[in-house]
Design a protein around this motif. Sequence first.
Motif, PDB file in Angstrom:
ATOM      1  N   ALA A  84       4.117  15.927   6.792  1.00 37.74           N
ATOM      2  CA  ALA A  84       5.149  16.250   7.778  1.00 37.74           C
ATOM      3  C   ALA A  84       6.201  15.153   7.917  1.00 37.74           C
ATOM      4  CB  ALA A  84       4.507  16.504   9.136  1.00 37.74           C
ATOM      5  N   ILE A  85       5.826  13.897   7.661  1.00 37.47           N
ATOM      6  CA  ILE A  85       6.733  12.785   7.936  1.00 37.47           C
ATOM      7  C   ILE A  85       7.976  12.826   7.042  1.00 37.47           C
ATOM      8  CG2 ILE A  85       5.643  11.153   6.329  1.00 37.47           C
ATOM      9  CD1 ILE A  85       6.124   8.974   8.481  1.00 37.47           C
ATOM     10  N   GLU A  86       9.112  12.483   7.630  1.00 35.86           N
ATOM     11  CA  GLU A  86      10.378  12.373   6.901  1.00 35.86           C
ATOM     12  C   GLU A  86      10.892  10.946   7.084  1.00 35.86           C
ATOM     13  OE1 GLU A  86      12.982  16.115   7.104  1.00 35.86           O
ATOM     14  OE2 GLU A  86      11.815  16.222   8.957  1.00 35.86           O
ATOM     15  N   PRO A  87      10.485  10.029   6.214  1.00 37.38           N
ATOM     16  CA  PRO A  87      10.811   8.614   6.414  1.00 37.38           C
ATOM     17  C   PRO A  87      12.300   8.299   6.422  1.00 37.38           C
ATOM     18  CG  PRO A  87       9.784   8.971   4.263  1.00 37.38           C
ATOM     19  CD  PRO A  87       9.617  10.231   5.040  1.00 37.38           C
ATOM     20  N   PHE A  88      13.088   9.029   5.646  1.00 36.23           N
ATOM     21  CA  PHE A  88      14.536   8.817   5.645  1.00 36.23           C
ATOM     22  C   PHE A  88      15.091   9.061   7.053  1.00 36.23           C
ATOM     23  CE2 PHE A  88      18.832  10.683   5.301  1.00 36.23           C
ATOM     24  CZ  PHE A  88      19.511   9.632   4.697  1.00 36.23           C
ATOM     25  N   LYS A  89      14.692  10.178   7.648  1.00 35.25           N
ATOM     26  CA  LYS A  89      15.155  10.515   9.003  1.00 35.25           C
ATOM     27  C   LYS A  89      14.670   9.471  10.017  1.00 35.25           C
ATOM     28  CE  LYS A  89      15.036  14.878  10.575  1.00 35.25           C
ATOM     29  NZ  LYS A  89      14.502  16.133  11.196  1.00 35.25           N
ATOM     30  N   ILE A  90      13.427   9.023   9.872  1.00 35.22           N
ATOM     31  CA  ILE A  90      12.875   8.022  10.791  1.00 35.22           C
ATOM     32  C   ILE A  90      13.685   6.730  10.719  1.00 35.22           C
ATOM     33  CG2 ILE A  90      10.910   6.413  11.000  1.00 35.22           C
ATOM     34  CD1 ILE A  90       9.103   8.880  10.714  1.00 35.22           C
ATOM     35  N   GLY A  91      14.023   6.297   9.505  1.00 37.60           N
ATOM     36  CA  GLY A  91      14.821   5.082   9.347  1.00 37.60           C
ATOM     37  C   GLY A  91      16.168   5.176  10.042  1.00 37.60           C
ATOM     38  N   ASN A 136       0.840  -1.203   0.000  1.00 33.92           N
ATOM     39  CA  ASN A 136       0.000   0.000   0.000  1.00 33.92           C
ATOM     40  C   ASN A 136       0.875   1.254   0.000  1.00 33.92           C
ATOM     41  OD1 ASN A 136       0.798   0.465   2.792  1.00 33.92           O
ATOM     42  ND2 ASN A 136      -0.687  -1.129   3.350  1.00 33.92           N
ATOM     43  N   VAL A 137       0.224   2.406  -0.077  1.00 31.30           N
ATOM     44  CA  VAL A 137       0.953   3.676  -0.211  1.00 31.30           C
ATOM     45  C   VAL A 137       1.750   4.008   1.049  1.00 31.30           C
ATOM     46  CG1 VAL A 137       0.722   6.165  -0.612  1.00 31.30           C
ATOM     47  CG2 VAL A 137      -0.704   4.562  -1.905  1.00 31.30           C
ATOM     48  N   ASP A 138       1.188   3.763   2.232  1.00 28.94           N
ATOM     49  CA  ASP A 138       1.933   4.055   3.465  1.00 28.94           C
ATOM     50  C   ASP A 138       3.220   3.240   3.545  1.00 28.94           C
ATOM     51  OD1 ASP A 138       0.177   5.965   4.290  1.00 28.94           O
ATOM     52  OD2 ASP A 138      -0.670   4.837   5.962  1.00 28.94           O
ATOM     53  N   THR A 139       3.169   1.993   3.081  1.00 30.54           N
ATOM     54  CA  THR A 139       4.392   1.179   3.048  1.00 30.54           C
ATOM     55  C   THR A 139       5.424   1.817   2.131  1.00 30.54           C
ATOM     56  OG1 THR A 139       3.072  -0.818   3.369  1.00 30.54           O
ATOM     57  CG2 THR A 139       5.333  -1.124   2.637  1.00 30.54           C
ATOM     58  N   ALA A 140       4.981   2.285   0.963  1.00 33.11           N
ATOM     59  CA  ALA A 140       5.906   2.911   0.009  1.00 33.11           C
ATOM     60  C   ALA A 140       6.571   4.139   0.620  1.00 33.11           C
ATOM     61  CB  ALA A 140       5.159   3.286  -1.272  1.00 33.11           C
ATOM     62  N   ILE A 141       5.803   4.918   1.387  1.00 35.02           N
ATOM     63  CA  ILE A 141       6.371   6.104   2.044  1.00 35.02           C
ATOM     64  C   ILE A 141       7.453   5.689   3.044  1.00 35.02           C
ATOM     65  CG2 ILE A 141       5.874   8.027   3.612  1.00 35.02           C
ATOM     66  CD1 ILE A 141       3.022   8.091   2.341  1.00 35.02           C
ATOM     67  N   LEU A 142       7.125   4.745   3.918  1.00 33.38           N
ATOM     68  CA  LEU A 142       8.067   4.327   4.962  1.00 33.38           C
ATOM     69  C   LEU A 142       9.275   3.598   4.396  1.00 33.38           C
ATOM     70  CD1 LEU A 142       5.516   3.196   7.681  1.00 33.38           C
ATOM     71  CD2 LEU A 142       6.968   5.227   7.724  1.00 33.38           C
ATOM     72  N   TYR A 143       9.103   2.951   3.257  1.00 29.40           N
ATOM     73  CA  TYR A 143      10.183   2.218   2.591  1.00 29.40           C
ATOM     74  C   TYR A 143      11.410   3.105   2.365  1.00 29.40           C
ATOM     75  CZ  TYR A 143      12.248  -0.607  -1.250  1.00 29.40           C
ATOM     76  OH  TYR A 143      13.069  -1.334  -2.067  1.00 29.40           O
ATOM     77  N   ALA A 144      11.185   4.400   2.196  1.00 24.86           N
ATOM     78  CA  ALA A 144      12.299   5.340   1.977  1.00 24.86           C
ATOM     79  C   ALA A 144      13.241   5.405   3.172  1.00 24.86           C
ATOM     80  CB  ALA A 144      11.756   6.733   1.666  1.00 24.86           C
ATOM     81  N   GLY A 145      12.813   4.907   4.335  1.00 22.31           N
ATOM     82  CA  GLY A 145      13.681   4.898   5.514  1.00 22.31           C
ATOM     83  C   GLY A 145      13.923   3.517   6.073  1.00 22.31           C
ATOM     84  N   THR A 146      12.887   2.679   6.057  1.00 15.91           N
ATOM     85  CA  THR A 146      13.015   1.374   6.695  1.00 15.91           C
ATOM     86  C   THR A 146      13.657   0.323   5.797  1.00 15.91           C
ATOM     87  OG1 THR A 146      10.713   0.873   6.104  1.00 15.91           O
ATOM     88  CG2 THR A 146      11.119   1.747   8.316  1.00 15.91           C
ATOM     89  N   CYS A 147      13.799   0.611   4.517  1.00 11.41           N
ATOM     90  CA  CYS A 147      14.513  -0.317   3.629  1.00 11.41           C
ATOM     91  C   CYS A 147      15.945  -0.541   4.103  1.00 11.41           C
ATOM     92  CB  CYS A 147      14.516   0.198   2.190  1.00 11.41           C
ATOM     93  SG  CYS A 147      15.320  -0.930   1.014  1.00 11.41           S
ATOM     94  N   PHE A 148      16.528   0.420   4.805  1.00 14.45           N
ATOM     95  CA  PHE A 148      17.897   0.270   5.294  1.00 14.45           C
ATOM     96  C   PHE A 148      18.063  -0.956   6.197  1.00 14.45           C
ATOM     97  CE2 PHE A 148      17.984   4.997   4.570  1.00 14.45           C
ATOM     98  CZ  PHE A 148      18.922   4.967   3.557  1.00 14.45           C
ATOM     99  N   PHE A 149      16.975  -1.376   6.833  1.00 14.97           N
ATOM    100  CA  PHE A 149      17.072  -2.543   7.711  1.00 14.97           C
ATOM    101  C   PHE A 149      17.379  -3.829   6.939  1.00 14.97           C
ATOM    102  CE2 PHE A 149      15.079   0.331  10.694  1.00 14.97           C
ATOM    103  CZ  PHE A 149      15.727  -0.005  11.873  1.00 14.97           C
ATOM    104  N   GLU A 150      17.199  -3.821   5.628  1.00 13.80           N
ATOM    105  CA  GLU A 150      17.591  -4.988   4.821  1.00 13.80           C
ATOM    106  C   GLU A 150      19.090  -5.262   4.953  1.00 13.80           C
ATOM    107  OE1 GLU A 150      16.369  -4.504   0.790  1.00 13.80           O
ATOM    108  OE2 GLU A 150      14.269  -4.902   1.232  1.00 13.80           O
ATOM    109  N   GLY A 151      19.864  -4.241   5.298  1.00 13.86           N
ATOM    110  CA  GLY A 151      21.303  -4.396   5.449  1.00 13.86           C
ATOM    111  C   GLY A 151      21.731  -4.674   6.876  1.00 13.86           C
ATOM    112  N   THR A 152      20.768  -5.055   7.724  1.00 14.11           N
ATOM    113  CA  THR A 152      21.063  -5.334   9.133  1.00 14.11           C
ATOM    114  C   THR A 152      20.479  -6.682   9.531  1.00 14.11           C
ATOM    115  OG1 THR A 152      19.035  -4.469  10.161  1.00 14.11           O
ATOM    116  CG2 THR A 152      20.718  -2.855   9.518  1.00 14.11           C
ATOM    117  N   ASN A 153      20.737  -7.084  10.793  1.00 13.81           N
ATOM    118  CA  ASN A 153      20.154  -8.325  11.309  1.00 13.81           C
ATOM    119  C   ASN A 153      18.833  -8.085  12.035  1.00 13.81           C
ATOM    120  OD1 ASN A 153      21.207  -7.086  13.592  1.00 13.81           O
ATOM    121  ND2 ASN A 153      21.919  -8.997  14.528  1.00 13.81           N
TER     122      ASN A 153
END
Length: 382
Positions: free
Chosen positions: A305-312, A221-238
């Motif tokens: 207002a949300i900044e997903p990159f910063k949140i990630g 969904n669209v909210d996932t796409a927004i958050l993906y801009a920050g939380t995708c970084f977790f793919e590089g973690t455990n």
Amino acid sequence: MDRVKNGIDIIRDNKNKIGGLRIGLITNYTGVDESLNSTIDILNKVGRLVCLFSPEHGVRGNFQAGAHVPDYIDEKTGIKVYSLYGDIKKPTGRMIKDIDTIIFDMQDVGVRFYTYLYTMAYAMQSAKEFDKKFIVLDRPNPIGGMKVEGNILDSKFSSFVGMYPIPVRYGLTIGELAMLLNQEFGIGCDLEVVKIAGWQRRMYFDDTQLNFIAPSPNIPNVDTAILYAGTCFFEGTNVSEGRGTTQPFQIIGAPWIDCYHLAEELNALNLEGAIFRPHYFTPTFSKYKGELCRGVQIHITDREAIEPFKIGIYLISKIYENYDEFEFLPPYKEGGRCFFDLLAGTNKLRKSVIDGTIEDYIEECKEDLKKFKNIRREYMIY
């Protein structure tokens, strides 16, 4: 408000645009018209569709994320499908010798990590090399065309999850991005963008009155796409990014996290546009399959207002600070670069997490973003 019309709707209603051209089509299951008819089937009727090219997930969505896609025959049309997600990512002369034009029609998510962007870029390079026309059937940026966020990729960290020095959230449609890549990074192919009708930059996908089709299995969904801009970084973690659940990239966690403490720490930061709720989940596949994970769900309260990159970044930083179990995943092969750095397009972000200097890094990114915004303006067609 009238429903937005995508590039394929314009082509469908104006067949003269493709005339007698022999077509090679890069698409997947998101390539549909306003009535959800497949671009494959439309061009097979109104044009001369010679072959198909498959990105990650396959042309009909029959491959999971990261799964090797072989060459195959499309079971509905009998047309040859050449894989661009495997050993070969760039169309070869053999693949395109019998076509006049390559047409690209896929829904992206508006974020730099997305492999569809580089499937397009490689195909544009081939179009230039073998003197073929390249047509992008444009589609809305599902997370809007106004906001630009994140760091600019360092070319030393170029990969299939980030090839060019653009920000994480670039605020362009796929057609506008194609124009920018073509001009700014010297691809120089014969490019045409078939414009969307009725789309405005402030629109998110759910403002278009079009049906949202998940661009890949883990962007539902669209909210996932927004958050993906920050939380995708977790793919590089455990830490699990929520793959194997119904809310990937909205929930983050691991078996060893105290979900109540993490949510409390994050909410204390007063990051705009989001609330963090303690959350338990058990992935059915991917990291921690079958194990109870503890973490947070990110609830969007204000899209503007949300900044997903910063949140990630803050999420990663807080988990790094509090848990010795946290790890950046090692490189896939000896001598390679760690996947987190490829996603980040730099090693500076990882170092800022380790050094506790993420605020400085976020500030540092702002100057580069200003320069990109000036360049971006030249390619905005809506």
